[in-house]
Design a protein around this motif. Sequence first.
Motif, PDB file in Angstrom:
ATOM      1  N   ALA A  39      26.260  25.374  -8.187  1.00 19.63           N
ATOM      2  CA  ALA A  39      27.234  26.295  -7.630  1.00 19.63           C
ATOM      3  C   ALA A  39      28.525  25.493  -7.440  1.00 19.63           C
ATOM      4  O   ALA A  39      28.616  24.647  -6.558  1.00 19.63           O
ATOM      5  N   ALA A  40      29.471  25.758  -8.293  1.00 22.77           N
ATOM      6  CA  ALA A  40      30.683  24.926  -8.350  1.00 22.77           C
ATOM      7  C   ALA A  40      31.733  25.364  -7.343  1.00 22.77           C
ATOM      8  O   ALA A  40      31.841  26.536  -6.985  1.00 22.77           O
ATOM      9  N   SER A  41      32.504  24.380  -6.937  1.00 23.67           N
ATOM     10  CA  SER A  41      33.677  24.597  -6.089  1.00 23.67           C
ATOM     11  C   SER A  41      34.851  23.871  -6.728  1.00 23.67           C
ATOM     12  O   SER A  41      34.673  22.870  -7.415  1.00 23.67           O
ATOM     13  N   ALA A  42      36.026  24.400  -6.485  1.00 24.03           N
ATOM     14  CA  ALA A  42      37.250  23.772  -6.991  1.00 24.03           C
ATOM     15  C   ALA A  42      38.035  23.225  -5.810  1.00 24.03           C
ATOM     16  O   ALA A  42      38.123  23.871  -4.766  1.00 24.03           O
ATOM     17  N   ALA A  43      38.596  22.058  -5.989  1.00 23.88           N
ATOM     18  CA  ALA A  43      39.395  21.444  -4.926  1.00 23.88           C
ATOM     19  C   ALA A  43      40.875  21.662  -5.204  1.00 23.88           C
ATOM     20  O   ALA A  43      41.344  21.474  -6.327  1.00 23.88           O
ATOM     21  N   SER A  44      41.560  22.068  -4.175  1.00 21.89           N
ATOM     22  CA  SER A  44      43.015  22.158  -4.252  1.00 21.89           C
ATOM     23  C   SER A  44      43.576  21.183  -3.213  1.00 21.89           C
ATOM     24  O   SER A  44      42.820  20.515  -2.510  1.00 21.89           O
ATOM     25  N   ILE A  45      44.850  21.130  -3.104  1.00 22.05           N
ATOM     26  CA  ILE A  45      45.461  20.218  -2.132  1.00 22.05           C
ATOM     27  C   ILE A  45      45.043  20.575  -0.710  1.00 22.05           C
ATOM     28  O   ILE A  45      44.803  19.705   0.112  1.00 22.05           O
ATOM     29  N   ALA A  47      42.372  22.901   0.210  1.00 22.60           N
ATOM     30  CA  ALA A  47      41.009  23.366   0.522  1.00 22.60           C
ATOM     31  C   ALA A  47      40.075  23.188  -0.659  1.00 22.60           C
ATOM     32  O   ALA A  47      40.499  22.963  -1.788  1.00 22.60           O
ATOM     33  N   VAL A  48      38.799  23.329  -0.356  1.00 25.47           N
ATOM     34  CA  VAL A  48      37.765  23.393  -1.374  1.00 25.47           C
ATOM     35  C   VAL A  48      37.318  24.847  -1.440  1.00 25.47           C
ATOM     36  O   VAL A  48      36.909  25.423  -0.423  1.00 25.47           O
ATOM     37  N   LEU A  49      37.419  25.447  -2.618  1.00 24.09           N
ATOM     38  CA  LEU A  49      37.123  26.864  -2.784  1.00 24.09           C
ATOM     39  C   LEU A  49      35.872  27.060  -3.618  1.00 24.09           C
ATOM     40  O   LEU A  49      35.819  26.611  -4.764  1.00 24.09           O
ATOM     41  N   PRO A  50      34.859  27.736  -3.066  1.00 20.74           N
ATOM     42  CA  PRO A  50      33.659  28.007  -3.869  1.00 20.74           C
ATOM     43  C   PRO A  50      33.993  28.987  -4.993  1.00 20.74           C
ATOM     44  O   PRO A  50      34.708  29.962  -4.782  1.00 20.74           O
ATOM     45  N   LEU A  51      33.484  28.715  -6.181  1.00 19.42           N
ATOM     46  CA  LEU A  51      33.706  29.591  -7.328  1.00 19.42           C
ATOM     47  C   LEU A  51      32.573  30.594  -7.488  1.00 19.42           C
ATOM     48  O   LEU A  51      32.662  31.508  -8.304  1.00 19.42           O
ATOM     49  N   GLU A  52      31.509  30.389  -6.725  1.00 20.75           N
ATOM     50  CA  GLU A  52      30.333  31.254  -6.804  1.00 20.75           C
ATOM     51  C   GLU A  52      29.642  31.172  -5.451  1.00 20.75           C
ATOM     52  O   GLU A  52      29.489  30.088  -4.899  1.00 20.75           O
ATOM     53  N   ASP A  53      29.229  32.311  -4.904  1.00 20.09           N
ATOM     54  CA  ASP A  53      28.551  32.232  -3.618  1.00 20.09           C
ATOM     55  C   ASP A  53      27.072  31.899  -3.817  1.00 20.09           C
ATOM     56  O   ASP A  53      26.534  32.020  -4.917  1.00 20.09           O
ATOM     57  N   ASP A  54      26.431  31.464  -2.763  1.00 18.78           N
ATOM     58  CA  ASP A  54      25.044  30.998  -2.852  1.00 18.78           C
ATOM     59  C   ASP A  54      24.077  32.075  -3.336  1.00 18.78           C
ATOM     60  O   ASP A  54      23.149  31.781  -4.087  1.00 18.78           O
ATOM     61  N   ALA A  55      24.294  33.312  -2.928  1.00 18.22           N
ATOM     62  CA  ALA A  55      23.401  34.399  -3.355  1.00 18.22           C
ATOM     63  C   ALA A  55      23.493  34.612  -4.862  1.00 18.22           C
ATOM     64  O   ALA A  55      22.463  34.776  -5.537  1.00 18.22           O
ATOM     65  N   GLU A  56      24.705  34.604  -5.401  1.00 14.93           N
ATOM     66  CA  GLU A  56      24.880  34.749  -6.851  1.00 14.93           C
ATOM     67  C   GLU A  56      24.255  33.566  -7.589  1.00 14.93           C
ATOM     68  O   GLU A  56      23.579  33.742  -8.604  1.00 14.93           O
ATOM     69  N   ALA A  57      24.492  32.369  -7.091  1.00 14.99           N
ATOM     70  CA  ALA A  57      23.959  31.168  -7.727  1.00 14.99           C
ATOM     71  C   ALA A  57      22.432  31.188  -7.735  1.00 14.99           C
ATOM     72  O   ALA A  57      21.799  30.869  -8.741  1.00 14.99           O
ATOM     73  N   LYS A  58      21.840  31.564  -6.615  1.00 19.06           N
ATOM     74  CA  LYS A  58      20.376  31.620  -6.528  1.00 19.06           C
ATOM     75  C   LYS A  58      19.809  32.678  -7.470  1.00 19.06           C
ATOM     76  O   LYS A  58      18.777  32.477  -8.100  1.00 19.06           O
TER      77      LYS A  58
END
Length: 145
Positions: A39-45, A47-58
């Motif tokens: 379940a990937a997240s992207a880092a910006s200056i 914040a860290v933003l999840p690209l997919e929530d845990d329920a979707e990933a599971k």
Amino acid sequence: MFQHILVAIDPSPARRSAIRLAGDLALLTHAKVSVLHIAASAASIAAVLPLEDDAEAKAVLDEAVAELRERGVPADGTLAHGLTTQIPTTISTVAEEAGADLIVISPHHRNSVEAFFNPRVSDAVAHASRVAVLLAPEGPDEQEN
């Protein structure tokens, strides 16, 4: 030949070809398959933003494991979390720690400019891994537009 296959998937339609290929190889070689979804997240200056929530990933992970088991393939699954920049390293590390002797992954087709600025995960895994890597070609119904 192969005794333990790690198939690394993402939520794109391309995952289906990787799951099918890993399952086919496992049936031929009597191998176990471990499914890895990060379940990937992207880092910006700021914040860290999840690209997919845990329920979707599971759900993506559970669907892949169920498909393999329905075909008679011994399979388990691991859900990991990481930044997009960490995905190739995570795949390689999990494969080595699990004792996998093959990684199956789908390449995502990009034009040369896009690939220059955003290298494919499959390329990075193939270059960094000490485990053999097999790229699963996407079927025509699995290509992203």
